[in-house]
Design an enzyme around this catalytic site. Structure first.
Site, PDB file in Angstrom:
ATOM      1  N   LYS A   1      -6.354  31.762  -6.237  1.00 38.23           N
ATOM      2  CA  LYS A   1      -7.376  30.900  -5.627  1.00 38.23           C
ATOM      3  C   LYS A   1      -8.157  30.121  -6.679  1.00 38.23           C
ATOM      4  O   LYS A   1      -8.526  28.974  -6.473  1.00 38.23           O
ATOM      5  CB  LYS A   1      -8.325  31.798  -4.817  1.00 38.23           C
ATOM      6  CG  LYS A   1      -9.206  31.055  -3.875  1.00 38.23           C
ATOM      7  CD  LYS A   1      -9.980  32.041  -3.004  1.00 38.23           C
ATOM      8  CE  LYS A   1     -10.392  31.375  -1.744  1.00 38.23           C
ATOM      9  NZ  LYS A   1     -10.199  32.102  -0.535  1.00 38.23           N
TER      10      LYS A   1
ATOM     11  N   HIS B   1     -20.012  24.987  12.686  1.00 37.13           N
ATOM     12  CA  HIS B   1     -19.308  26.050  13.420  1.00 37.13           C
ATOM     13  C   HIS B   1     -19.673  25.975  14.902  1.00 37.13           C
ATOM     14  O   HIS B   1     -20.850  25.791  15.239  1.00 37.13           O
ATOM     15  CB  HIS B   1     -19.692  27.416  12.831  1.00 37.13           C
ATOM     16  CG  HIS B   1     -18.916  28.530  13.436  1.00 37.13           C
ATOM     17  ND1 HIS B   1     -17.601  28.788  13.096  1.00 37.13           N
ATOM     18  CD2 HIS B   1     -19.231  29.424  14.392  1.00 37.13           C
ATOM     19  CE1 HIS B   1     -17.160  29.799  13.816  1.00 37.13           C
ATOM     20  NE2 HIS B   1     -18.135  30.212  14.611  1.00 37.13           N
TER      21      HIS B   1
ATOM     22  N   GLY C   1      -9.510  16.720  12.876  1.00 32.83           N
ATOM     23  CA  GLY C   1     -10.389  15.796  12.165  1.00 32.83           C
ATOM     24  C   GLY C   1     -11.278  14.936  13.046  1.00 32.83           C
ATOM     25  O   GLY C   1     -11.652  13.835  12.657  1.00 32.83           O
TER      26      GLY C   1
ATOM     27  N   ASN D   1     -14.395  15.551  13.756  1.00 31.96           N
ATOM     28  CA  ASN D   1     -15.685  15.455  13.051  1.00 31.96           C
ATOM     29  C   ASN D   1     -15.572  14.522  11.847  1.00 31.96           C
ATOM     30  O   ASN D   1     -16.483  13.742  11.568  1.00 31.96           O
ATOM     31  CB  ASN D   1     -16.158  16.844  12.604  1.00 31.96           C
ATOM     32  CG  ASN D   1     -16.792  17.614  13.743  1.00 31.96           C
ATOM     33  OD1 ASN D   1     -17.921  17.340  14.132  1.00 31.96           O
ATOM     34  ND2 ASN D   1     -16.053  18.554  14.317  1.00 31.96           N
TER      35      ASN D   1
HETATM   36  C1  GRF Z   1     -14.969  22.193  14.936  1.00 32.10           C
HETATM   37  O1  GRF Z   1     -15.188  22.791  16.195  1.00 32.10           O
HETATM   38  C2  GRF Z   1     -15.817  22.839  13.878  1.00 32.10           C
HETATM   39  O2  GRF Z   1     -17.003  23.366  14.378  1.00 32.10           O
HETATM   40  C3  GRF Z   1     -14.936  23.952  13.386  1.00 32.10           C
HETATM   41  O3  GRF Z   1     -13.635  23.431  13.418  1.00 32.10           O
HETATM   42  C4  GRF Z   1     -13.557  22.443  14.441  1.00 32.10           C
HETATM   43  C5  GRF Z   1     -12.944  21.230  13.821  1.00 32.10           C
HETATM   44  O4  GRF Z   1     -12.644  20.251  14.792  1.00 32.10           O
HETATM   45  N1  GRF Z   1     -15.344  24.400  12.071  1.00 32.10           N
HETATM   46  P1  GRF Z   1     -12.161  18.824  14.323  1.00 32.10           P
HETATM   47  O5  GRF Z   1     -10.921  19.009  13.448  1.00 32.10           O
HETATM   48  O6  GRF Z   1     -13.282  18.160  13.588  1.00 32.10           O
HETATM   49  O7  GRF Z   1     -11.801  18.109  15.595  1.00 32.10           O
END
Ligand code: GRF
Length: 191
Positions: A66, A110, A13, A15
């Protein structure tokens, strides 16, 4: 009027934390109305609880399919009047139930220059291939794995020697810089 964001994450988490702080500092012009994790004990859900953000977890194994899983998620999102779903390390492929309910309202980040290195462990695979260029992609989500319409890409050079951890840090740091900017841009397009 301010738009409402939901963040979905399965893992650490970082991000999500960045988005949370950006909203607090008003760098993102939105309300963070709900956080969802499919992992009951993820670090990200612990952060959401600590920050007092409205949060919930559901596990697909507790549902017959799902569709039922996603209908339950949608029930919560609807109550919170969510305008945009921001995936931040959410490790599940979304089904038609979610995609049809929120067309062009779900974005993902991504750690590669898509279409290169779609799917899991993208950073590890780029490192193993000794790539000299990498980057990030922010895209709308569709039924494929990292195949949705691209909104933004940022490329960076990889200079050697570098360790895998250093490369991860480098990529995460550009994710943290750009995701909030692009979230604002996408929010502006939502009427
Ligand atoms: C990030 O590198 C994002 O690009 C990918 O998953 C990772 C998540 O990292 N989809 P975090 O949990 O936000 O540290």
């Amino acid at each position: 009027m301010k738009k409402n964001i939901a963040v979905f994450a399965s893992g650490t988490g970082s991000n999500f934390l960045e988005i949370y702080n950006a909203i607090k500092k008003r760098e993102i012009d939105a309300n963070l109305v709900v956080f969802f994790s499919d992992k009951k004990n993820s670090l990200s859900i612990k952060k959401a609880r600590e920050f007092g953000i409205n949060n919930f977890t559901l596990s697909p194994k507790d549902f017959i399919d799902k569709k039922a899983f996603e209908e339950s998620i949608i029930g919560v999102l609807e109550k919170a009047n969510v305008d945009l779903i921001v995936l931040a390390g959410y490790m599940r492929i979304l089904g038609n139930t979610m995609l049809q309910k929120y067309p062009k309202r779900i974005i993902n980040i991504h750690p590669s220059l898509l279409p290169k290195y779609r799917g899991k462990d993208a950073i590890e695979r780029q490192f193993a291939d000794e790539e000299t260029e990498t980057g990030i992609t922010i895209h709308y989500v569709n039924q494929g794995i990292d195949t949705g319409e691209i909104i933004f890409q940022k490329a960076i050079k990889i200079t050697y020697p570098i360790t895998l951890d250093e490369l991860k840090q480098k990529i995460h740091s550009i994710e943290h810089t750009y995701y909030k900017q692009i979230i604002n841009q996408v929010l502006e397009d939502i009427k």
